[in-house]
Design a protein around this motif. Structure first.
Motif, PDB file in Angstrom:
ATOM      1  N   GLU A  98      -5.792   3.160  -1.501  1.00  0.00           N
ATOM      2  CA  GLU A  98      -5.342   4.716  -0.237  1.00  0.00           C
ATOM      3  C   GLU A  98      -5.134   4.493   0.750  1.00  0.00           C
ATOM      4  O   GLU A  98      -4.800   4.813   1.575  1.00  0.00           O
ATOM      5  CB  GLU A  98      -4.902   5.708  -0.917  1.00  0.00           C
ATOM      6  CG  GLU A  98      -4.042   6.627  -0.105  1.00  0.00           C
ATOM      7  CD  GLU A  98      -3.703   7.609  -1.003  1.00  0.00           C
ATOM      8  OE1 GLU A  98      -3.076   8.361  -0.072  1.00  0.00           O
ATOM      9  OE2 GLU A  98      -3.915   8.022  -2.694  1.00  0.00           O
ATOM     10  N   LEU A 117      -3.728   1.831   3.470  1.00  0.00           N
ATOM     11  CA  LEU A 117      -2.881   1.570   3.030  1.00  0.00           C
ATOM     12  C   LEU A 117      -2.034   2.546   3.806  1.00  0.00           C
ATOM     13  O   LEU A 117      -0.954   2.692   5.313  1.00  0.00           O
ATOM     14  CB  LEU A 117      -1.857   2.960   1.394  1.00  0.00           C
ATOM     15  CG  LEU A 117      -0.183   2.990   2.295  1.00  0.00           C
ATOM     16  CD1 LEU A 117       0.289   1.600   2.261  1.00  0.00           C
ATOM     17  CD2 LEU A 117       0.015   3.612   0.634  1.00  0.00           C
ATOM     18  N   LEU A 175       0.193  -5.291   8.232  1.00  0.00           N
ATOM     19  CA  LEU A 175      -0.058  -5.782   6.477  1.00  0.00           C
ATOM     20  C   LEU A 175      -1.075  -6.888   5.822  1.00  0.00           C
ATOM     21  O   LEU A 175      -1.127  -6.573   5.212  1.00  0.00           O
ATOM     22  CB  LEU A 175       1.678  -6.300   5.543  1.00  0.00           C
ATOM     23  CG  LEU A 175       2.135  -5.498   4.652  1.00  0.00           C
ATOM     24  CD1 LEU A 175       0.949  -4.393   3.735  1.00  0.00           C
ATOM     25  CD2 LEU A 175       3.112  -6.196   3.495  1.00  0.00           C
ATOM     26  N   ASP A 221       8.649   0.543  -0.078  1.00  0.00           N
ATOM     27  CA  ASP A 221       7.632   1.370  -1.280  1.00  0.00           C
ATOM     28  C   ASP A 221       7.488   0.025  -1.968  1.00  0.00           C
ATOM     29  O   ASP A 221       6.043   0.142  -2.141  1.00  0.00           O
ATOM     30  CB  ASP A 221       8.520   2.570  -1.939  1.00  0.00           C
ATOM     31  CG  ASP A 221       8.727   3.573  -0.651  1.00  0.00           C
ATOM     32  OD1 ASP A 221       7.745   3.432   0.732  1.00  0.00           O
ATOM     33  OD2 ASP A 221       8.958   3.991  -0.708  1.00  0.00           O
ATOM     34  N   LEU A 243       4.694  -2.394  -0.754  1.00  0.00           N
ATOM     35  CA  LEU A 243       3.563  -2.040  -0.286  1.00  0.00           C
ATOM     36  C   LEU A 243       3.243  -1.248  -1.903  1.00  0.00           C
ATOM     37  O   LEU A 243       1.544  -1.239  -2.217  1.00  0.00           O
ATOM     38  CB  LEU A 243       3.495  -0.536   0.778  1.00  0.00           C
ATOM     39  CG  LEU A 243       4.047  -0.973   1.849  1.00  0.00           C
ATOM     40  CD1 LEU A 243       4.478   0.714   2.282  1.00  0.00           C
ATOM     41  CD2 LEU A 243       3.480  -1.658   2.813  1.00  0.00           C
ATOM     42  N   PHE A 297      -1.265  -3.116  -2.231  1.00  0.00           N
ATOM     43  CA  PHE A 297      -1.728  -1.634  -2.578  1.00  0.00           C
ATOM     44  C   PHE A 297      -2.195  -1.430  -4.472  1.00  0.00           C
ATOM     45  O   PHE A 297      -3.948  -1.304  -4.500  1.00  0.00           O
ATOM     46  CB  PHE A 297      -2.576  -0.886  -2.058  1.00  0.00           C
ATOM     47  CG  PHE A 297      -2.136  -0.906  -0.177  1.00  0.00           C
ATOM     48  CD1 PHE A 297      -2.807  -1.555   0.768  1.00  0.00           C
ATOM     49  CD2 PHE A 297      -0.130  -0.959   0.680  1.00  0.00           C
ATOM     50  CE1 PHE A 297      -3.181  -1.165   1.598  1.00  0.00           C
ATOM     51  CE2 PHE A 297      -0.499  -1.195   1.632  1.00  0.00           C
ATOM     52  CZ  PHE A 297      -1.677  -1.912   2.827  1.00  0.00           C
TER      53      PHE A 297
END
Length: 465
Positions: free
Chosen positions: A115, A118, A128, A451, A454, A458
């Motif tokens: 996180e 992120l 990214l 989303d 991602l 992650f």
């Protein structure tokens, strides 16, 4: 919406150590830390400049939890782009948990996997592909994978993609403009320049796609299968490579009944050596399962080492013939894989013995797994199977399968546009393909994302990074 609540996690490995680093990030991270930090010099943490360190104590209800160093980084000039606090405490697991639990009760929540990185991506601190390079850098275990991850994290790969995408986007805008004036039959996009751009993009994409073959093996290690009959010295050779007694060695045929794997770095490149069960006819069920797995490992490997016992083949001319037959069988089944024929126990062979062997076997490599003779030469031979020229020249190398797939799709769309230009298709049809190419290039750097993507990326990060 970009989250800005306070997150906390241990940034160093769990367990006991000399020190541990606890990281907090969020809009009120510095205020939250200041509420439980007492400076040794009576200075307010909230008034300290960014990128400074303060000595003091973490205190809860007048109870000292630990003497610590607190580093503060004020957003946007921090890793995440938010206010960040890093608490360096003593490495006792008890102390770590006491400090973390204190802040979890007072305005923080446990960070999800990846996180912090992120948030760095969402706040525009990195794209990214650079964020993914952070995970690759943490996982790098040899010089080559480290070099590639560093280059990508510094933006070498993403800058190349962004530049191509920006040029393509410019022409796409002109083509879209033509569609708005389609009734007037005008051309805003110079077709000659557009053709040159498409050819250049195609060349770059093909080069990047081709580099994945090298990048993938550098990142994941090159699997090398050591195969041969029982008791020819496969386990001894594995131990010689690793310089330790990794595999059990004995004079009993069939000692190795399953595959044994370990990895070492040679010339900065990771090689994963696989010691396999000896290939022979057997009635033993367990040994038979091991032999079956040997053939599976041959299929999975990228380099095959066929090891034979030099002392035994001299005493049996039939064995010399069978070795040639076995070599050709393996070669025919794996035509694209390098196959080295190794004659072991070279320390027991005279020059005359080697002349006899040379009459029957071609392109033989001599070594002694027991004494180490010829092992360094074998390592050099293995390095020749890896194209390290791109590394030496600091060229961009693709190691991520997600990037590879997006590049393939982008190239497919570019080739469709080229076909449309050759066949003089209408601008609206070409515009669709150009938009698709832009989409796939944008997927790599995160200019186009969602989303779910991602979350998948992650989720593979460690917590605290």
């Amino acid at each position: 919406m970009i989250p800005n609540d306070n997150i906390i996690a241990l940034a160093t490995p769990s367990g006991a150590g000399a020190i541990a680093v606890i990281r907090i990030s969020g809009a009120t991270a510095i205020d939250t830390a200041a509420a439980f930090f007492k400076s040794a010099y009576s200075k307010d943490l909230r008034k300290k400049k960014s990128h400074t360190i303060s000595l003091g104590h973490i205190i809860e209800d007048n109870k000292i939890l630990d003497e610590v160093l607190v580093s503060i980084f004020k957003g946007p000039n921090s890793y995440t782009g938010e206010n960040v606090v890093e608490i360096s405490c003593h490495g006792s697991p008890y102390i770590q948990q006491q400090v973390i639990q204190l802040f979890l009760r007072n305005g923080c929540r446990t960070a999800d996997a990846g996180e912090f990185t992120l948030r760095a991506f969402l706040n525009g601190k990195m794209d990214l592909s650079q964020a993914e390079a952070v995970a690759d850098l943490i996982a790098s275990d040899n010089a080559a994978s480290h070099q590639i991850a560093i280059q990508q994290m510094r933006g070498g790969f993403s800058n190349e993609i962004k530049s191509l995408r920006a040029e393509l986007l410019n022409f796409a805008s002109l083509i879209e403009l033509e569609l708005d004036f389609s009734e007037e039959d005008v051309e805003f996009a110079d077709r000659t320049q557009f053709n040159e751009l498409l050819s250049r993009i195609q060349k770059v994409l093909k080069s990047l796609i081709d580099s994945f073959a090298v990048g993938n093996v550098i990142k994941n290690g090159i699997p090398v299968a050591i195969v041969g009959e029982p008791n020819v010295g496969k386990s001894t050779l594995l131990n010689a490579f690793l310089n330790e007694e990794r595999a059990l060695v004995s004079d009993i045929a069939g000692t190795t009944r399953d595959t044994i794997e370990d990895e070492i770095a040679i010339g900065g490149i990771g090689f994963r050596f696989i010691d396999t069960a000896g290939i022979r006819e057997t009635q033993d069920v367990v040994e038979g399962m091991g032999i079956k797995r040997t053939f599976e490992k041959i299929e999975q490997s990228q380099v095959i080492l066929l090891l034979v016992d030099g002392s035994k083949i001299l005493a049996d001319s039939e064995k010399l013939k069978n070795i040639t037959i076995d070599f050709e069988k393996i070669k025919n089944k794996n035509p694209l894989k390098p196959l080295l024929l190794l004659v072991n126990k070279a320390d027991t062979l005279s020059d005359a013995d080697k002349e006899v062997i040379a009459q029957h076997l071609k392109a033989v490599n001599y070594l002694s797994a027991k004494t180490g003779e010829g092992v360094e030469e074998l390592k050099n031979s293995l390095l020749q199977f890896v194209n390290t020229g791109a590394l030496r020249n600091n060229e961009t190398i693709v190691t991520n399968s997600r990037h590879y797939n997006s590049l393939l799709k982008a190239l497919e769309e570019i080739e469709k546009v080229q076909f449309g230009m050759e066949e003089d298709l209408s601008s609206d049809l070409m515009a669709i393909d150009v938009r698709e190419a832009l989409y796939h290039l944008g997927e790599i750097t995160g200019q186009v994302t969602n989303d779910e993507l991602l979350g998948n990326i992650f989720a593979n990060f460690c917590i605290g990074k």
